[in-house]
Scaffold this active site. Structure first.
Site, PDB file in Angstrom:
ATOM      1  N   HIS A 112      26.183 -65.897   6.545  1.00 43.76           N
ATOM      2  CA  HIS A 112      27.496 -66.554   6.524  1.00 43.76           C
ATOM      3  C   HIS A 112      27.643 -67.389   7.792  1.00 43.76           C
ATOM      4  CE1 HIS A 112      31.818 -67.145   6.064  1.00 43.76           C
ATOM      5  NE2 HIS A 112      31.616 -66.829   4.799  1.00 43.76           N
TER       6      HIS A 112
ATOM      7  N   ASP B 137      29.485 -62.725  -2.015  1.00 46.52           N
ATOM      8  CA  ASP B 137      28.810 -62.977  -3.302  1.00 46.52           C
ATOM      9  C   ASP B 137      27.755 -61.948  -3.662  1.00 46.52           C
ATOM     10  OD1 ASP B 137      29.160 -66.316  -2.291  1.00 46.52           O
ATOM     11  OD2 ASP B 137      30.154 -65.419  -4.021  1.00 46.52           O
TER      12      ASP B 137
END
Ligand code: SDX
Length: 426
Positions: free
Chosen positions: A304, A361
């Site tokens: 991320h 996700d």
């Protein structure tokens, strides 16, 4: 105390103001930099660049903190409805009972889709990706609802209309892709119940609305509702800054979210896990490929730009997988594979050194599979969840008296000037 930094270059000094946020984050305001020095800054991917001041969402990537308008996402996931969360993001505070009732009535009153919009679906080739359809349908809404006024109530109606219809449009694309009759929204169902019913109810087998599926969807959408200046939200702000209508700005956000590095990762994770389940690759081979600099493959659902620790949403999603699969008596082999991958990665020095952890996700697809959502609609589910955040961010920019069109600069690295060469001389 004046807070500023001093830049020195070639014997000259320039003092630039330092901005401090409510959580103590600091930024250098460089809005005078070019005028005073001729310099610009360069920051590919904008990893070190703030695009705006915002009071909507706070993230701390080092501590794994995520709050919507100051409320921790964990508390909203535990106690709030998705409608309340959408209202909170857009209006800056939780609704009281009357406001929530009025919001529910407006959502119900606006959840039908113009019958002429249905014709659009018939002309998409079978197998068109639902994200491409959704982006087109949202953009087309401007043609069907042209009266986008600037008055407060008109803007409220426009935002609510979009929240109400996006669910219906998403379910319609699923039904039409299967050649099934469209199921209309029902005023007696909640936001999440309605979506599941529109997706899965059929004349031959009425859909049984299960509490655990509704709760999983509610939690999924709350966890996705906003995430400060991510790629798709930045697209909404940049496109919106040209003063296009809300539908066009949101349509650009849907397009950006579609990318596998962004919202498309939830579909890519399931495809990755399914490949391992099919036996064509092992977990160890997938981890090795993710680490191989010569291989463009990335471990989908990991890493991320902001979180350098476990994404707090992934924590909740992972817990929800266990509870949901157990309560629905589902055994999903992909969950065991996901766990094995996480185990291997979080013990591997490459992932530890690069601060790569599961993001939102990584486990979300397991939840969506359990409630029956087809894989090619996973990113549509992300888009429905993110819609309140996009709307809130767009509204915040329209409310900014200094709202400027986004127009970054560049450093030119091309040819120096030279004259045109006629074709016979080339
Ligand atoms: C979302 O921004 C948001 O808030 C997004 C989001 C939201 O709610 O809106 O949180 C939703 O988009 C989550 C991310 C979903 N995408 C994926 O899961 C795709 C896989 N992840 C990566 O592609 C990547 O981690 C990104 C895109 C998420 C972040 O990329 P960055 O910040 O640009 O990092 P980078 O590509 O510069 O990588 C830094 C290093 C590189 O190695 P070095 O060249 O420095 O040695 O980390 C490596 C990368 O190779 N790396 C990975 C990796 N992610 C980064 N290596 C293997 N697998 C990965 N997943």
């Amino acid at each position: 105390m004046d807070d500023f930094i001093t830049l020195t270059y070639n014997g000259k000094e320039l003092q630039l103001p330092v901005i401090t946020g409510s959580e103590g984050e600091k930024a250098i305001d460089i809005s005078r930099l070019r005028a005073e020095t001729g310099f610009i800054t360069l920051d590919p991917g904008y990893g070190n660049t703030g695009s705006c001041l915002s009071s909507i969402t706070f993230m701390d990537g080092e501590k794994g903190i995520l709050r919507y308008r100051g409320i921790p996402v964990e508390q909203l996931a535990e106690h709030a409805s998705f409608k309340e969360t959408a209202y909170l993001l857009i209006n800056g505070r939780l609704p009281n009972r009357d406001e929530l009732t009025q919001f529910s009535v407006m959502l119900n009153d606006n959840s039908l889709v113009h019958t002429d919009l249905k014709a659009f679906y018939q002309n998409f080739p079978r197998g068109s990706h639902p994200m491409g359809i959704l982006s087109s349908m949202v953009n087309a809404m401007k043609s069907f609802y042209p009266d986008l006024g600037n008055q407060e109530e008109e803007m409220t109606l426009t935002m609510t209309r979009l929240l109400a219809k996006v669910r219906t449009m998403a379910a319609m694309s699923y039904k039409i892709s299967r050649g099934h009759e469209i199921v209309l929204p029902r005023p007696d169902l909640t936001y999440c119940e309605n979506f599941l019913n529109m997706m899965f109810d059929t004349p031959v087998k009425p859909y049984e609305i299960k509490r655990e599926a509704v709760n999983a969807l509610r939690t999924f959408w709350i966890l996705h509702a906003d995430h400060e200046q991510n790629c798709s939200t930045s697209a909404v702000r940049v496109v919106g800054s040209a003063r296009v209508n809300l539908y066009a700005a949101i349509s650009s956000g849907i397009s950006a979210l579609w990318g596998p590095l962004h919202g498309g990762a939830n579909q890519a994770v399931i495809e990755m896990l399914s490949k391992i389940e099919s036996g064509s690759e092992s977990c160890a081979q997938v981890i090795a490929r993710a680490k191989d600099k010569n291989d463009p493959f990335r471990l989908m659902g990991f890493g991320h730009r902001v979180y350098k620790t476990y994404d707090p949403r992934a924590q909740i999603m992972k817990r929800m997988c266990d509870e949901l699969l157990e309560s629905m008596n589902i055994k999903d082999p992909l969950l065991d594979i996901a766990r094995e991958l996480e185990e291997l990665a979080t013990k591997d020095s490459y992932f530890i050194d690069h601060n790569l952890y599961p993001n939102v996700d990584f486990y979300s697809g397991i939840v969506l599979r359990a409630i029956g959502i087809p894989t090619n609609m996973f990113t549509v589910m992300f888009a429905i969840g993110r819609l309140p955040g996009w709307i809130a961010q767009w509204k915040e920019s329209t409310d900014d008296p200094n709202w400027k069109i986004s127009r970054p600069r560049q450093i030119y690295t091309g040819n120096l000037e030279y004259d045109y060469i006629p074709i016979h001389a080339r």
